[in-house]
Design a protein around this motif. Structure first.
Motif, PDB file in Angstrom:
ATOM      1  N   PRO A 217       0.586  -1.431  -0.110  1.00  0.00           N
ATOM      2  CA  PRO A 217      -0.370   0.426   0.340  1.00  0.00           C
ATOM      3  C   PRO A 217       0.855   1.062  -0.018  1.00  0.00           C
ATOM      4  O   PRO A 217       2.203   1.299  -0.091  1.00  0.00           O
ATOM      5  CB  PRO A 217      -0.448  -0.567   1.183  1.00  0.00           C
ATOM      6  N   GLN A 218       0.072   2.279  -0.285  1.00  0.00           N
ATOM      7  CA  GLN A 218       1.212   3.721  -0.764  1.00  0.00           C
ATOM      8  C   GLN A 218       1.083   3.766   1.116  1.00  0.00           C
ATOM      9  O   GLN A 218       2.436   4.687   1.245  1.00  0.00           O
ATOM     10  CB  GLN A 218       0.390   4.428  -1.473  1.00  0.00           C
ATOM     11  N   ARG A 219       0.814   3.540   1.778  1.00  0.00           N
ATOM     12  CA  ARG A 219       0.953   4.390   3.748  1.00  0.00           C
ATOM     13  C   ARG A 219       2.003   3.509   4.063  1.00  0.00           C
ATOM     14  O   ARG A 219       3.178   4.136   4.156  1.00  0.00           O
ATOM     15  CB  ARG A 219      -0.595   4.218   4.049  1.00  0.00           C
ATOM     16  N   ALA A 220       2.703   2.293   2.819  1.00  0.00           N
ATOM     17  CA  ALA A 220       3.682   2.223   3.084  1.00  0.00           C
ATOM     18  C   ALA A 220       4.779   2.252   2.466  1.00  0.00           C
ATOM     19  O   ALA A 220       6.376   2.292   3.291  1.00  0.00           O
ATOM     20  CB  ALA A 220       3.373   0.626   2.934  1.00  0.00           C
ATOM     21  N   VAL A 221       4.929   3.011   1.483  1.00  0.00           N
ATOM     22  CA  VAL A 221       5.806   3.896   0.837  1.00  0.00           C
ATOM     23  C   VAL A 221       6.108   5.325   1.456  1.00  0.00           C
ATOM     24  O   VAL A 221       7.294   5.296   2.114  1.00  0.00           O
ATOM     25  CB  VAL A 221       5.550   4.116  -0.459  1.00  0.00           C
ATOM     26  N   ASP A 222       4.850   5.599   2.166  1.00  0.00           N
ATOM     27  CA  ASP A 222       5.480   6.476   2.510  1.00  0.00           C
ATOM     28  C   ASP A 222       5.834   6.612   4.252  1.00  0.00           C
ATOM     29  O   ASP A 222       7.094   7.226   4.248  1.00  0.00           O
ATOM     30  CB  ASP A 222       3.597   7.107   2.811  1.00  0.00           C
ATOM     31  N   HIS A 223       5.696   5.203   4.688  1.00  0.00           N
ATOM     32  CA  HIS A 223       6.820   4.939   5.543  1.00  0.00           C
ATOM     33  C   HIS A 223       8.153   5.174   5.522  1.00  0.00           C
ATOM     34  O   HIS A 223       8.974   5.440   6.543  1.00  0.00           O
ATOM     35  CB  HIS A 223       6.227   3.760   6.399  1.00  0.00           C
ATOM     36  N   PHE A 224       8.347   4.828   5.013  1.00  0.00           N
ATOM     37  CA  PHE A 224       9.716   4.219   4.134  1.00  0.00           C
ATOM     38  C   PHE A 224      10.506   5.627   3.841  1.00  0.00           C
ATOM     39  O   PHE A 224      11.474   6.290   4.639  1.00  0.00           O
ATOM     40  CB  PHE A 224      10.075   3.603   2.273  1.00  0.00           C
ATOM     41  N   VAL A 225       9.578   6.521   3.028  1.00  0.00           N
ATOM     42  CA  VAL A 225       9.596   8.002   2.757  1.00  0.00           C
ATOM     43  C   VAL A 225      10.151   8.498   4.094  1.00  0.00           C
ATOM     44  O   VAL A 225      11.650   9.287   4.096  1.00  0.00           O
ATOM     45  CB  VAL A 225       8.940   8.931   2.285  1.00  0.00           C
ATOM     46  N   ARG A 226       8.969   8.851   5.260  1.00  0.00           N
ATOM     47  CA  ARG A 226       9.636   9.149   6.147  1.00  0.00           C
ATOM     48  C   ARG A 226      10.816   8.412   6.943  1.00  0.00           C
ATOM     49  O   ARG A 226      11.608   9.618   7.954  1.00  0.00           O
ATOM     50  CB  ARG A 226       8.675   8.546   7.314  1.00  0.00           C
ATOM     51  N   TRP A 227      11.351   7.282   7.528  1.00  0.00           N
ATOM     52  CA  TRP A 227      11.923   6.614   7.568  1.00  0.00           C
ATOM     53  C   TRP A 227      12.912   7.085   7.085  1.00  0.00           C
ATOM     54  O   TRP A 227      14.047   7.710   8.079  1.00  0.00           O
ATOM     55  CB  TRP A 227      11.979   5.397   7.226  1.00  0.00           C
ATOM     56  N   ALA A 228      13.725   6.965   6.062  1.00  0.00           N
ATOM     57  CA  ALA A 228      14.403   7.829   5.191  1.00  0.00           C
ATOM     58  C   ALA A 228      14.899   8.839   5.444  1.00  0.00           C
ATOM     59  O   ALA A 228      16.151   9.634   5.675  1.00  0.00           O
ATOM     60  CB  ALA A 228      14.868   7.322   3.290  1.00  0.00           C
TER      61      ALA A 228
END
Length: 289
Positions: A127-138
């Motif tokens: 899900p896009q929310r998972a990709v958003d989680h990756f971005v916040r972490w990065a």
């Protein structure tokens, strides 16, 4: 890890619940940020799964219902991933994909079973929310608790520039999977214990985190050039294993992402321009039955 073709500003490049035996359709039990993507649009809600999120289109299925013998080790439902915690949107350790993708994987699996192997998926629809989680972490440069395993030779402030993290992932379109091979019989991989000592993902197989898969030269979601499918440093049995995975899937219409030996997209994609955000859980498919 994840490679993705995404927003114009981001360059393209390189990415626990255990499942039971291959013959048992048990409850399902993995990295990737990128997923070979192209700019597209986010999907509207298709109703609601447990009352708090969009629902999957009817073209999505649970892989276990189509190909029950494929092993599943969904890493993003666990803390054993490059972030070090369960990822947003992975509510159940299961693989959701488009029906065409599931059917193609089932055909590849039948071919491999005859040779004493099974497919094992680490990640499917994301899900896009998972990709958003990756971005916040990065963007949090101080959080490097999993660096020693997943990106020991890459500085975290280069993850966007080098293409390991992007704002869109082909996985969110439903036709991309991250997977490997395991030789049968294959005992379950032991759970990761948060805080345990980490070993580089490119270390010899006997030194890396234990995985019941064949040796392909690196672990899954390894942010390193050694994970490039045709890296010339990968030879012998490791190269043969990558070749077997790649050729088997190519026969069923999958295309490999060159920067990640584990990353494959079934083409033509069912949803080539749409990025979905329904959660990974059986409830997202509730209206299909």
């Amino acid at each position: 890890m994840r490679r993705i073709r995404t927003a114009p500003r981001i360059p393209l490049l390189a990415a626990a619940a255990l499942l039971a035996l291959a013959v048992a359709p048990a409850p399902a039990a993995a990295h990737s940020a990128p997923g070979h993507s192209a700019p597209g649009h986010s999907a509207p809600a298709h109703g609601h799964g447990h009352g708090d999120g969009p629902e999957a289109p009817r073209e999505f299925v649970a892989l276990r219902e189509v190909a029950p013998t494929i092993r599943q080790e969904i890493r993003y439902h666990t803390p054993h991933n490059f972030v070090g915690e369960p990822i947003d949107g992975y509510r159940e350790p299961m693989c959701l994909v488009t029906k065409d993708t599931a059917q193609a994987l089932a055909k590849a699996q039948r071919s491999l079973l005859k040779r004493g192997y099974t497919l094992k998926v680490y990640d499917c629809y994301r899900p896009q929310r998972a990709v958003d989680h990756f971005v916040r972490w990065a963007q949090d440069l101080d959080d490097e608790k999993m660096k020693a395993e997943f990106y020991p030779r890459v500085e975290k402030n280069r993850l966007f520039e080098d293409g390991y993290i992007a704002e869109k992932s082909g996985h969110s379109r439903g036709s991309t999977v991250d997977l490997t091979l395991a030789e049968l019989p294959a005992a379950p991989t032991r759970p990761y214990v948060p805080g345990e000592p980490l070993t580089p993902c490119y270390a010899p197989k006997g030194e890396r985190f234990p995985d019941n898969s064949v040796d392909t030269g690196t672990g899954f979601d390894c942010f390193d050039t050694l994970a490039h499918t045709d890296d010339p440093r990968v030879t012998g049995e490791q190269r043969a294993n990558r070749h077997l995975l790649k050729t088997t899937l190519e026969r069923q219409g999958f295309t490999n992402l060159p920067e990640e030996w584990w990353h494959f997209t079934h083409e033509p994609e069912t949803f080539p321009d749409t990025y979905f955000d329904f959660p990974v859980e059986r409830g997202s498919l509730s209206s299909h039955h």
